[in-house]
Structure formats: structure tokens, C-alpha cells
Design an enzyme around this catalytic site. Structure first.
Site, PDB file in Angstrom:
ATOM      1  N   ASN A 168       0.812  -1.223   0.000  1.00 51.84           N
ATOM      2  CA  ASN A 168       0.000   0.000   0.000  1.00 51.84           C
ATOM      3  C   ASN A 168       0.844   1.271   0.000  1.00 51.84           C
ATOM      4  O   ASN A 168       0.474   2.275  -0.592  1.00 51.84           O
ATOM      5  CB  ASN A 168      -0.983  -0.007   1.172  1.00 51.84           C
ATOM      6  CG  ASN A 168      -0.299  -0.110   2.511  1.00 51.84           C
ATOM      7  OD1 ASN A 168       0.820  -0.619   2.617  1.00 51.84           O
ATOM      8  ND2 ASN A 168      -0.951   0.373   3.544  1.00 51.84           N
ATOM      9  N   GLU A 266       4.544  -4.094  12.430  1.00 53.78           N
ATOM     10  CA  GLU A 266       3.596  -3.019  12.082  1.00 53.78           C
ATOM     11  C   GLU A 266       2.440  -3.691  11.350  1.00 53.78           C
ATOM     12  O   GLU A 266       2.562  -4.016  10.172  1.00 53.78           O
ATOM     13  CB  GLU A 266       4.261  -1.991  11.157  1.00 53.78           C
ATOM     14  CG  GLU A 266       5.463  -1.287  11.747  1.00 53.78           C
ATOM     15  CD  GLU A 266       5.090  -0.094  12.612  1.00 53.78           C
ATOM     16  OE1 GLU A 266       3.901   0.060  12.953  1.00 53.78           O
ATOM     17  OE2 GLU A 266       6.005   0.667  12.960  1.00 53.78           O
ATOM     18  N   CYS A 300      -2.990   1.278   6.621  1.00 51.36           N
ATOM     19  CA  CYS A 300      -3.100   0.609   7.916  1.00 51.36           C
ATOM     20  C   CYS A 300      -3.753   1.533   8.933  1.00 51.36           C
ATOM     21  O   CYS A 300      -4.510   1.098   9.785  1.00 51.36           O
ATOM     22  CB  CYS A 300      -1.727   0.180   8.402  1.00 51.36           C
ATOM     23  SG  CYS A 300      -0.558   1.537   8.441  1.00 51.36           S
ATOM     24  N   GLU A 477       8.437   2.745  14.634  1.00 51.88           N
ATOM     25  CA  GLU A 477       9.227   3.300  13.545  1.00 51.88           C
ATOM     26  C   GLU A 477       9.062   4.816  13.590  1.00 51.88           C
ATOM     27  O   GLU A 477       8.242   5.352  14.324  1.00 51.88           O
ATOM     28  CB  GLU A 477       8.734   2.750  12.203  1.00 51.88           C
ATOM     29  CG  GLU A 477       8.949   1.259  12.089  1.00 51.88           C
ATOM     30  CD  GLU A 477       8.831   0.777  10.660  1.00 51.88           C
ATOM     31  OE1 GLU A 477       7.709   0.452  10.250  1.00 51.88           O
ATOM     32  OE2 GLU A 477       9.859   0.761   9.950  1.00 51.88           O
TER      33      GLU A 477
HETATM   34  P1  NAD Z   1       0.717  -9.372   3.831  1.00 56.30           P
HETATM   35  O1  NAD Z   1       0.941  -9.748   5.237  1.00 56.30           O
HETATM   36  O2  NAD Z   1      -0.021 -10.286   2.954  1.00 56.30           O
HETATM   37  O3  NAD Z   1       2.111  -9.108   3.100  1.00 56.30           O
HETATM   38  C1  NAD Z   1       3.061  -8.198   3.605  1.00 56.30           C
HETATM   39  C2  NAD Z   1       4.431  -8.596   3.139  1.00 56.30           C
HETATM   40  O4  NAD Z   1       4.761  -9.840   3.743  1.00 56.30           O
HETATM   41  C3  NAD Z   1       4.571  -8.808   1.633  1.00 56.30           C
HETATM   42  O5  NAD Z   1       5.842  -8.344   1.216  1.00 56.30           O
HETATM   43  C4  NAD Z   1       4.514 -10.323   1.504  1.00 56.30           C
HETATM   44  O6  NAD Z   1       5.165 -10.806   0.359  1.00 56.30           O
HETATM   45  C5  NAD Z   1       5.259 -10.727   2.748  1.00 56.30           C
HETATM   46  N1  NAD Z   1       5.001 -12.094   3.211  1.00 56.30           N
HETATM   47  C6  NAD Z   1       3.919 -12.878   2.980  1.00 56.30           C
HETATM   48  N2  NAD Z   1       4.073 -14.076   3.596  1.00 56.30           N
HETATM   49  C7  NAD Z   1       5.267 -14.037   4.232  1.00 56.30           C
HETATM   50  C8  NAD Z   1       5.977 -14.949   5.044  1.00 56.30           C
HETATM   51  N3  NAD Z   1       5.484 -16.157   5.345  1.00 56.30           N
HETATM   52  N4  NAD Z   1       7.166 -14.586   5.545  1.00 56.30           N
HETATM   53  C9  NAD Z   1       7.675 -13.368   5.286  1.00 56.30           C
HETATM   54  N5  NAD Z   1       7.056 -12.445   4.507  1.00 56.30           N
HETATM   55  C10 NAD Z   1       5.854 -12.779   3.985  1.00 56.30           C
HETATM   56  O7  NAD Z   1       0.041  -7.948   3.900  1.00 56.30           O
HETATM   57  P2  NAD Z   1      -0.444  -7.075   2.678  1.00 56.30           P
HETATM   58  O8  NAD Z   1      -1.768  -7.590   2.296  1.00 56.30           O
HETATM   59  O9  NAD Z   1       0.619  -6.968   1.653  1.00 56.30           O
HETATM   60  O10 NAD Z   1      -0.562  -5.645   3.371  1.00 56.30           O
HETATM   61  C11 NAD Z   1      -1.733  -5.228   3.944  1.00 56.30           C
HETATM   62  C12 NAD Z   1      -1.653  -5.328   5.439  1.00 56.30           C
HETATM   63  O11 NAD Z   1      -0.517  -4.601   5.918  1.00 56.30           O
HETATM   64  C13 NAD Z   1      -2.834  -4.715   6.128  1.00 56.30           C
HETATM   65  O12 NAD Z   1      -3.261  -5.542   7.166  1.00 56.30           O
HETATM   66  C14 NAD Z   1      -2.286  -3.411   6.662  1.00 56.30           C
HETATM   67  O13 NAD Z   1      -2.966  -2.893   7.749  1.00 56.30           O
HETATM   68  C15 NAD Z   1      -0.904  -3.757   6.992  1.00 56.30           C
HETATM   69  N6  NAD Z   1      -0.063  -2.560   7.024  1.00 56.30           N
HETATM   70  C16 NAD Z   1       0.363  -2.091   8.224  1.00 56.30           C
HETATM   71  C17 NAD Z   1       1.110  -0.929   8.292  1.00 56.30           C
HETATM   72  C18 NAD Z   1       1.585  -0.393   9.613  1.00 56.30           C
HETATM   73  O14 NAD Z   1       2.450   0.462   9.624  1.00 56.30           O
HETATM   74  N7  NAD Z   1       1.078  -0.847  10.740  1.00 56.30           N
HETATM   75  C19 NAD Z   1       1.435  -0.255   7.120  1.00 56.30           C
HETATM   76  C20 NAD Z   1       0.988  -0.757   5.909  1.00 56.30           C
HETATM   77  C21 NAD Z   1       0.233  -1.933   5.877  1.00 56.30           C
END
Ligand code: NAD
Length: 496
Positions: A168, A266, A300, A477
Site C-alpha cells: 500500500n 507493524e 493501515c 518506527e
Molecule cells: P501481507 O501480510 O499479505 O504481506 C506483507 C508482506 O509480507 C509482503 O511483502 C509479503 O510478500 C510478505 N510475506 C507474505 N508471507 C510471508 C511470510 N510467510 N514470511 C515473510 N514475509 C511474507 O500484507 P499485505 O496484504 O501486503 O498488506 C496489507 C496489510 O498490511 C494490512 O493488514 C495493513 O494494515 C498492513 N499494514 C500495516 C502498516 C503499519 O504500519 N502498521 C502499514 C501498511 C500496511
């Protein structure tokens, strides 16, 4: 160098951006994956592939971690702090010089509007600028051990850091992790999301152009299972900064336990915006609109719940509905009010929430269905959506949708608003709109959230620590706290 309008016009015409990186970034150079595998990246505004990239695996992760470890041990941790600062400052300048290319790449890859992408690029430059100035201000303390001892602490870089980045805010999230890690003297292996690989690669190249030694910043693109999982499980990773969903964060946490690896999580949010009857109505209206429709709600920290006092609810919500219905939707490069949803899979997920809500009898006040770019009839879009008052245990109140969907919750007074606001498993952000100084700060103390915005949602910047409580994660962060997160304290005590 082509000017901004040329770059945008050409990208609109060709549907892609010339000169996108097409390898993994390892040890200072672009290379193919060991397996030779490649993946396509899709333009969400057109629902079609616009470029391809290398899909890395465990072998590539091993090479990246080895390169980062060597750079840490032989160069970067011993580079003078002021020297590290100069390199990061140059990177900030180069990000600004290459802002148009970065913004176009980000818009094409993520689906966000060009204005939003430009804002993200500015934020990334600011992040490097902020931490550039902090490199030579990381200090230890002297310890009062008495006359016969000398005691002090060292703030040492933790070592090789892994950064798992979501789709995102691909560039901003990379910047907010990489800049403080490098500032502290750590080296980096980053794994961007598989739907948005390009700006992290472009950032690594910029860092190299700024003078960062080879190996200090590596980027392995690919899937979570093939590249992300081996990275977080790697024995030579000293810290993982993970930004993503709760479910993946939990699996990363389990994996990090094997090597007792330090971790920042996060995760998601379901953030409330409390609007009380004594608020500045216009500020609250535009704040609530931005909180949920910026980046099509794929934030997020989106304000996805409007917790509003009953006495003003009807008129306020009616005005929000009118404004939401007027928002323009379209391809990111055409810079409408709201861009696309990042992938077909995510659009289906958002749609599912609304379909289930209908079966529970939810009142959908505006929007509620997937749509397309009105110009082309293509793309993955979802209408700006507002759902009327839902009970506290409703799925729309409890679960993160990560799309342009605002759920209303009616509160009788400030105390009731506080209880509703705290009534989910998440605790990332909370917003408050009120003219009551005391009320605002009393609520701020009691809200279960890592950050509270008063009378301006998303107020603050790189200076303000950011992170979650409860299921939104832990660790911080941004700010100086974000920098110290990449340092470990060593205390030294000597008998004189
Ligand atoms: P996701 O958890 O599906 O993926 C996030 C990242 O993790 C991607 O790069 C993905 O390839 C990687 N990943 C997937 N499986 C993994 C594994 N087993 N081991 C290591 N890495 C792995 O999340 P998403 O759908 O890409 O992002 C959306 C989510 O992220 C939402 O829940 C959002 O709230 C959260 N988010 C949080 C913040 C914050 O600062 N708190 C910021 C942005 C997004």
C-alpha cells in the site's frame, strides 16, 4: 532528464515506464534470480501487466544476507557517523531529483493517484533527510557506578536487518525502515510486496548512486513464501521489521523465535475517528473524508470507523455521503480523487465484506460495489462506501477491510465514544474532533492506540514515533525512537 509532464505523458501513452529495474539488487548491482524465475506486475488501474521482475528464492536470500553481513562487518558499521549522514543526505536529494520517475512507478504499480504518489516520494526524501541528520547524534550514557569504576553505554547497530514491505505504501514503508537502519550503522535486505516491487529497487539504486557501499542495501523481490519466509528465518538476520497483515505477522513472529531474532511488527488497524458535537464541523468533515478515502482506504492507519455523537450524526453523515458520491475515480496517472484497489484478489476481499454486510441487513448509504475506470471501462476499483450505524460486534466494525469503506458507530457522549473506539482487537491510530481541550487530552490518554490525532487526522510526520498496540503490533518506527530501535545497548563497566 525528461521533465515531469513528459514522463507522465509517455507513461500514459505507453502504459509503462521506461528503464524500470528488472533484477534483484544484490551487492550493489542488478542481477537475475538464481532460478531465472520472473513474475509480472500489474497496473491496477488497467487490470493488466505492465512490467516483469525477478522472482527471488532462498538462494538469492542467502546471497543477499551474506552480502549485507560482509558490508556490515567490513565497512558500514565502522563508517564515521557523519559520513553515513552525508550519504543519506545525498540519497534524499536524489530522491527529490528523481521524484517524477519514482511517483509514476509507484502510481503504476500500486494504483494510487499521482498526487498521492508524489506525496509519498516527498515523504521518503524527508525520511532520509531526517535520519541523515541523526547519524552523528546517537549517544550512549555515563553510568554512576561510584568513584572506583568507569561505566558507560554504547548504542551499537544491531547488524543485518530484514525489511518486509507491503503494497500500500511501497516506497514510504521502505524508506521509513531503511533510513534509520542505515543511519544506525546496520545493513539491509528488503523484500517488497510481490504486487509492488519497483520503487524499493529504485531506492536501492539511488542509495548506491549516493555512495552507499555495495552490499549495505540489498533488495530481493518475489513472493512472501519463496523470498519473505527464508529471509525472516535466516540465522544471520539480527532484526526483522515486518509491515503487513496480522496473520503473516504472527507467522513471522513464530519464525523469528527460532533464532531469537529482534522484531518490529507493524500490522493492521481498525482505527476510529471520534467526532463530538462541539467539533469544528468543516475540519471534521474533511478529516473524516481523507482518513478513509485517501489511497482508496488501503492504509493501515485509515480512519475506517466514524464514532459520532448522536446529536450531530444525521446531518454530518448526510454531508459525508454527498461528498463521497462526488469523488472521482480513475487511473492513478489521470490523478482523480481516488485510485484503484491494488489487486483483483484484494478487490474480491473488499467486495466480500460488503456482500456479507448486505445479508446482515446493513444500510449501505453510498457505494458498496466494485467498479471500473469510467474512461476505459477497465481496472480494479471500489466505490467510496459509507455504511450506517452498526453494532459493536459487527464484522464491519471489528475487521480491517483495507478499502474505501467507512462504518458509522453512534455514541451517546464522549465516554461512550471512548468505549466504542477501544472496542476492537486493534490499536493503531485514533482520531478526535472536538473543541474541548480537556476532553481531547483526556480521551488521548485513554485511547488504546499507538498514536492519536487531534483535530487533524494524519497530523505529524517523520518526527513522530509510529506503531501499534494490541493486534496492531509492537515496536516503533519513525522519530528518534525508530532510530534507536536499530541500536542495541551495551553497558561497559570498568574497575579503576
Ligand atoms: P501481507 O501480510 O499479505 O504481506 C506483507 C508482506 O509480507 C509482503 O511483502 C509479503 O510478500 C510478505 N510475506 C507474505 N508471507 C510471508 C511470510 N510467510 N514470511 C515473510 N514475509 C511474507 O500484507 P499485505 O496484504 O501486503 O498488506 C496489507 C496489510 O498490511 C494490512 O493488514 C495493513 O494494515 C498492513 N499494514 C500495516 C502498516 C503499519 O504500519 N502498521 C502499514 C501498511 C500496511
Amino acid at each position: 532528464m525528461a521533465n515531469a509532464s513528459d514522463i507522465v505523458a509517455r507513461a500514459r501513452r505507453t502504459g509503462t515506464l521506461d528503464g524500470l529495474p528488472d533484477g534483484l539488487f544484490l551487492d550493489g548491482a542488478f542481477r537475475p534470480a538464481v532460478s531465472g524465475a520472473r513474475m509480472e506486475s500489474f497496473d491496477p488501474g488497467r487490470a493488466s501487466a505492465f512490467a516483469s521482475f525477478a522472482s527471488g528464492g532462498a538462494d538469492d536470500v542467502d546471497a543477499a544476507v551474506e552480502s549485507a553481513k560482509k558490508a556490515f562487518e567490513t565497512v558500514w558499521r565502522d563508517t564515521a557517523p557523519a559520513g553515513r549522514g552525508r550519504i543519506l543526505a545525498r540519497a534524499a536529494q536524489l530522491i527529490r531529483e528523481q521524484a517524477d520517475r519514482l511517483a509514476v512507478a509507484e502510481s503504476l504499480d500500486s494504483g494510487k493517484t499521482l498526487s498521492e504518489a508524489r506525496g509519498d516520494v516527498g515523504g521518503a526524501a524527508r525520511c532520509f533527510e531526517y535520519y541523515a541528520g541523526a547519524c552523528d547524534k546517537i549517544e550512549g550514557r555515563s553510568l554512576p557506578l561510584g568513584a572506583d569504576y568507569l561505566g558507560y553505554t554504547l548504542a551499537e547497530p544491531v547488524g543485518v536487518t530484514a525489511h518486509i514491505i507491503p503494497w500500500n505504501y511501497p516506497l514510504s514503508t521502505a524508506a521509513r525502515g531503511l533510513a534509520p537502519a542505515l543511519a544506525a550503522g546496520c545493513t539491509v535486505v528488503a523484500k517488497p510486496a510481490e504486487t509492488t516491487p519497483f520503487t524499493a529497487l529504485m531506492l536501492a539504486e539511488i542509495l548506491s548512486q549516493a555512495g552507499l557501499p555495495d552490499g549495505a542495501c540489498n533488495v530481493v523481490t518475489g513472493t512472501g513464501a519463496q523470498a519473505g519466509a527464508p529471509l525472516v528465518a535466516h540465522a544471520d538476520i539480527n532484526q526483522v521489521t515486518f509491515t503487513g497483515s496480522v496473520a503473516t505477522g504472527q507467522s513471522v513472529m513464530r519464525s523469528a523465535a527460532d533464532h531469537v531474532t529482534r522484531l518490529v511488527l507493524e500490522l493492521g488497524g481498525k482505527s476510529p475517528v471520534i467526532v463530538l458535537s462541539d467539533c469544528d464541523r468543516e475540519a471534521a468533515l474533511s478529516g473524516v473524508m481523507g482518513a478513509i478515502f485517501e489511497n482508496a482506504g488501503q492504509i493501515c492507519s485509515a480512519g475506517s470507523r466514524l464514532v459520532i455523537e448522536r446529536s450531530i450524526a444525521d446531518g454530518f453523515v448526510a454531508e459525508l455521503v454527498a461528498r463521497a458520491a462526488r469523488l472521482t475515480i480513475g487511473h492513478g496517472l489521470d490523478d482523480p480523487d481516488m485510485g484503484a484497489i491494488n489487486s483483483a484478489g484484494h478487490l474480491a476481499k473488499v467486495t466480500g465484506f460488503l456482500d456479507r454486510a448486505r445479508t446482515r441487513g446493513a444500510e449501505i448509504l453510498t457505494g458498496g460495489t466494485p467498479t471500473v475506470d469510467p474512461e476505459t471501462g477497465k481496472g480494479w476499483f471500489f466505490e467510496p462506501t459509507i455504511v450506517g450505524d452498526r453494532p459493536a460486534d459487527d464484522e464491519l466494525v471489528q475487521e480491517e477491510i483495507f478499502g474505501p469503506v467507512l462504518t458509522v458507530q453512534i455514541a451517546e457522549d464522549a465516554d461512550h465514544a471512548l468505549a466504542l473506539a477501544n472496542g476492537t482487537r486493534y490499536g493503531l491510530v485514533a482520531g478526535i474532533y472536538t473543541s474541548g481541550f480537556g476532553t481531547a487530552h483526556r480521551l488521548a490518554r485513554r485511547l488504546e492506540a499507538g498514536q492519536v490525532f487531534i483535530n487533524e487526522y494524519f497530523a505529524g510526520g517523520i518526527e513522530a514515533p509510529f506503531g501499534g498496540t494490541k493486534f496492531s503490533g509492537f515496536g516503533r518506527e519513525k522519530g528518534l525512537e525508530g532510530l534507536l530501535g536499530y541500536c542495541r545497548t551495551k553497558s561497559v563497566a570498568a574497575r579503576l
